[in-house]
Write a protein that holds these residues in place. Structure first.
Motif, PDB file in Angstrom:
ATOM      1  N   VAL A  15     -14.683 -16.989  27.989  1.00 34.98           N
ATOM      2  CA  VAL A  15     -15.472 -15.837  27.558  1.00 34.98           C
ATOM      3  C   VAL A  15     -16.830 -16.243  26.986  1.00 34.98           C
ATOM      4  CG1 VAL A  15     -13.418 -14.457  27.105  1.00 34.98           C
ATOM      5  CG2 VAL A  15     -14.372 -15.873  25.278  1.00 34.98           C
ATOM      6  N   TRP A  16     -17.040 -17.534  26.804  1.00 33.72           N
ATOM      7  CA  TRP A  16     -18.299 -17.986  26.213  1.00 33.72           C
ATOM      8  C   TRP A  16     -19.423 -17.877  27.232  1.00 33.72           C
ATOM      9  CZ3 TRP A  16     -20.019 -19.188  21.485  1.00 33.72           C
ATOM     10  CH2 TRP A  16     -21.237 -19.854  21.380  1.00 33.72           C
ATOM     11  N   ASN A  17     -20.492 -17.225  26.827  1.00 31.42           N
ATOM     12  CA  ASN A  17     -21.663 -17.079  27.709  1.00 31.42           C
ATOM     13  C   ASN A  17     -22.907 -16.962  26.843  1.00 31.42           C
ATOM     14  OD1 ASN A  17     -23.378 -16.686  29.850  1.00 31.42           O
ATOM     15  ND2 ASN A  17     -22.801 -14.545  30.191  1.00 31.42           N
ATOM     16  N   LEU A  18     -23.597 -18.057  26.688  1.00 32.79           N
ATOM     17  CA  LEU A  18     -24.804 -18.092  25.859  1.00 32.79           C
ATOM     18  C   LEU A  18     -25.928 -18.702  26.676  1.00 32.79           C
ATOM     19  CD1 LEU A  18     -26.186 -17.659  23.121  1.00 32.79           C
ATOM     20  CD2 LEU A  18     -25.423 -19.963  22.469  1.00 32.79           C
ATOM     21  N   ARG A  19     -26.985 -17.919  26.856  1.00 32.00           N
ATOM     22  CA  ARG A  19     -28.131 -18.373  27.641  1.00 32.00           C
ATOM     23  C   ARG A  19     -29.322 -18.621  26.730  1.00 32.00           C
ATOM     24  NH1 ARG A  19     -27.466 -17.734  33.076  1.00 32.00           N
ATOM     25  NH2 ARG A  19     -25.677 -16.478  33.746  1.00 32.00           N
ATOM     26  N   SER A  20     -30.166 -19.530  27.147  1.00 36.25           N
ATOM     27  CA  SER A  20     -31.387 -19.867  26.429  1.00 36.25           C
ATOM     28  C   SER A  20     -32.511 -20.017  27.448  1.00 36.25           C
ATOM     29  CB  SER A  20     -31.198 -21.164  25.639  1.00 36.25           C
ATOM     30  OG  SER A  20     -31.129 -22.267  26.509  1.00 36.25           O
ATOM     31  N   PRO A  21     -33.759 -20.121  26.995  1.00 40.04           N
ATOM     32  CA  PRO A  21     -34.855 -20.344  27.955  1.00 40.04           C
ATOM     33  C   PRO A  21     -34.707 -21.624  28.753  1.00 40.04           C
ATOM     34  CG  PRO A  21     -35.721 -19.597  25.845  1.00 40.04           C
ATOM     35  CD  PRO A  21     -34.256 -19.859  25.640  1.00 40.04           C
ATOM     36  N   PHE A  22     -33.853 -22.545  28.295  1.00 37.39           N
ATOM     37  CA  PHE A  22     -33.677 -23.820  28.997  1.00 37.39           C
ATOM     38  C   PHE A  22     -32.411 -23.839  29.845  1.00 37.39           C
ATOM     39  CE2 PHE A  22     -35.796 -24.488  24.923  1.00 37.39           C
ATOM     40  CZ  PHE A  22     -37.003 -25.021  25.343  1.00 37.39           C
ATOM     41  N   GLY A  23     -31.665 -22.726  29.858  1.00 36.49           N
ATOM     42  CA  GLY A  23     -30.454 -22.667  30.657  1.00 36.49           C
ATOM     43  C   GLY A  23     -29.250 -22.263  29.818  1.00 36.49           C
ATOM     44  N   ASP A  24     -28.072 -22.371  30.424  1.00 32.37           N
ATOM     45  CA  ASP A  24     -26.843 -22.025  29.725  1.00 32.37           C
ATOM     46  C   ASP A  24     -26.547 -23.049  28.630  1.00 32.37           C
ATOM     47  OD1 ASP A  24     -26.538 -19.872  31.389  1.00 32.37           O
ATOM     48  OD2 ASP A  24     -25.243 -20.943  32.804  1.00 32.37           O
ATOM     49  N   VAL A  25     -25.990 -22.560  27.535  1.00 36.51           N
ATOM     50  CA  VAL A  25     -25.628 -23.420  26.400  1.00 36.51           C
ATOM     51  C   VAL A  25     -24.109 -23.466  26.316  1.00 36.51           C
ATOM     52  CG1 VAL A  25     -25.825 -23.788  23.919  1.00 36.51           C
ATOM     53  CG2 VAL A  25     -27.733 -22.774  25.177  1.00 36.51           C
ATOM     54  N   PRO A  26     -23.485 -24.619  26.591  1.00 43.22           N
ATOM     55  CA  PRO A  26     -22.019 -24.711  26.488  1.00 43.22           C
ATOM     56  C   PRO A  26     -21.566 -24.542  25.040  1.00 43.22           C
ATOM     57  CG  PRO A  26     -22.950 -26.557  27.733  1.00 43.22           C
ATOM     58  CD  PRO A  26     -24.096 -25.856  27.083  1.00 43.22           C
ATOM     59  N   PHE A  27     -20.296 -24.227  24.880  1.00 38.70           N
ATOM     60  CA  PHE A  27     -19.751 -24.029  23.539  1.00 38.70           C
ATOM     61  C   PHE A  27     -19.826 -25.308  22.720  1.00 38.70           C
ATOM     62  CE2 PHE A  27     -16.125 -24.379  20.630  1.00 38.70           C
ATOM     63  CZ  PHE A  27     -16.388 -23.310  19.791  1.00 38.70           C
ATOM     64  N   ASP A  28     -19.525 -26.449  23.324  1.00 44.26           N
ATOM     65  CA  ASP A  28     -19.564 -27.714  22.591  1.00 44.26           C
ATOM     66  C   ASP A  28     -20.970 -28.009  22.073  1.00 44.26           C
ATOM     67  OD1 ASP A  28     -16.979 -27.772  23.368  1.00 44.26           O
ATOM     68  OD2 ASP A  28     -17.075 -29.697  24.415  1.00 44.26           O
ATOM     69  N   LEU A  29     -21.979 -27.739  22.878  1.00 49.75           N
ATOM     70  CA  LEU A  29     -23.354 -27.958  22.450  1.00 49.75           C
ATOM     71  C   LEU A  29     -23.742 -26.991  21.346  1.00 49.75           C
ATOM     72  CD1 LEU A  29     -26.086 -29.356  22.758  1.00 49.75           C
ATOM     73  CD2 LEU A  29     -26.630 -27.749  24.607  1.00 49.75           C
ATOM     74  N   ALA A  30     -23.293 -25.742  21.443  1.00 51.95           N
ATOM     75  CA  ALA A  30     -23.589 -24.769  20.389  1.00 51.95           C
ATOM     76  C   ALA A  30     -22.931 -25.175  19.075  1.00 51.95           C
ATOM     77  CB  ALA A  30     -23.108 -23.382  20.816  1.00 51.95           C
TER      78      ALA A  30
END
Length: 295
Positions: free
Chosen positions: A101-116
């Motif tokens: 269900v994780w879906n986080l986008r940024s100007p540089f692309g998708d952000v995985p949960f581990d990176l967040a």
């Protein structure tokens, strides 16, 4: 990188609880429950347990009310663990239940949960934990202790005259000399440390004059975290000219006070040690996030 995220998040959250929570055991319990939920939904119970253990050890070896018995070496060990977890373990292919269900986008692309989670952990660590690291580094450079200074001070010295040789650098705002290094209750302004002044013509009543509301202002506790977060953000954004201008502006602002150093050079060294340690922490946080994002 999930291991580094839990380590930094647990340590940073524990220090925030120590500093701001009125009842620490309630804060610690809340942090443990939040980490347990994050570890459960992300299929990372082992990294979560490791984070709790490291957080408890950090609270023990990096006290906030007194000098750290091990200096800043626990911070060095924590940095080695975090960097090793990011560089050698890398990213996971499955983020567990939250991965679906994780879906986080940024100007540089998708952000995985581990990176967040790693980014959140580094940001929380930069708030209060980094203050303790800077303070421990400054305490390690002291060649005297307050008790030794009190016994070594001559008894005939006039209390109205300040001697630069015995000036206590900790009494100044370490957050101004070195961002974020001051300990709770350590700063004592000139107004608070001086005897209570009585109003003219009212010596018998003992009524105290109103204090300056700016007296005892602890700006270093806010300046330090803001500076480190800006260093991390500007480094990740590759805004190196802005970063250099910000660091140079800090030196210009502090130059009048440093210029009154006299022959000892203690103020300048105090400023440089604290600032460099704080900048290294901010740059190290940026390196962790950058490496994790490109791994």
């Amino acid at each position: 990188m999930i291991v580094a995220g839990f380590l930094l998040l647990a340590v940073g959250a524990a220090d925030l609880v120590r500093q701001f929570a009125p009842r620490r055991w309630v804060g610690y319990l809340t942090v443990a429950i939040i980490l347990l939920l994050l570890g459960s939904v992300s299929d990372a119970l082992l990294p979560m347990l490791l984070g709790l253990v490291v957080g408890a050890l950090w609270v023990w070896c990096m006290p906030s009310e007194k000098t750290a018995p091990l200096g800043f070496w626990p911070a060095v060990l924590l940095g080695v663990l975090a960097i090793g977890a990011v560089v050698w373990l890398g990213a996971r292919t499955d983020a567990g239940l939250i991965g679906g269900v994780w879906n986080l986008r940024s100007p540089f692309g998708d952000v995985p949960f581990d990176l967040a989670l790693l980014t959140l952990g580094t940001g929380v660590f930069l708030l209060e934990s980094a203050n303790l690291v800077v303070r421990a580094a400054l305490d390690g450079e002291h060649t005297w202790r307050p008790a030794e200074r009190a016994t070594a001070a001559p008894a005939v010295e006039s209390p109205a005259v300040e001697s630069p040789a015995v000036e206590n650098p900790v009494a100044e705002s370490p957050g101004a000399e070195s961002p974020g290094a001051e300990s709770p209750g350590a700063e004592t302004s000139a107004v608070e440390s001086s005897p209570v002044e009585t109003a003219p013509g009212d010596a018998t009543s003992g009524a105290a004059t109103p204090r300056d509301p700016r007296a005892g202002f602890q700006g270093g506790r806010l300046i330090g975290p803001l500076e480190r977060i800006l260093v991390m953000i500007l480094t990740l954004a590759a805004a190196y000219p802005i970063l250099a201008a910000m660091l140079a502006a800090k030196g210009i602002v502090r130059f009048p006070e440093i210029s009154r150093d006299g022959e000892t050079g203690a103020r300048a060294e105090y400023f440089l040690v604290g600032s460099l340690v704080s900048w290294v922490i901010g740059l190290g946080a940026a390196f962790l996030v950058w490496w994790a994002a490109h791994s």
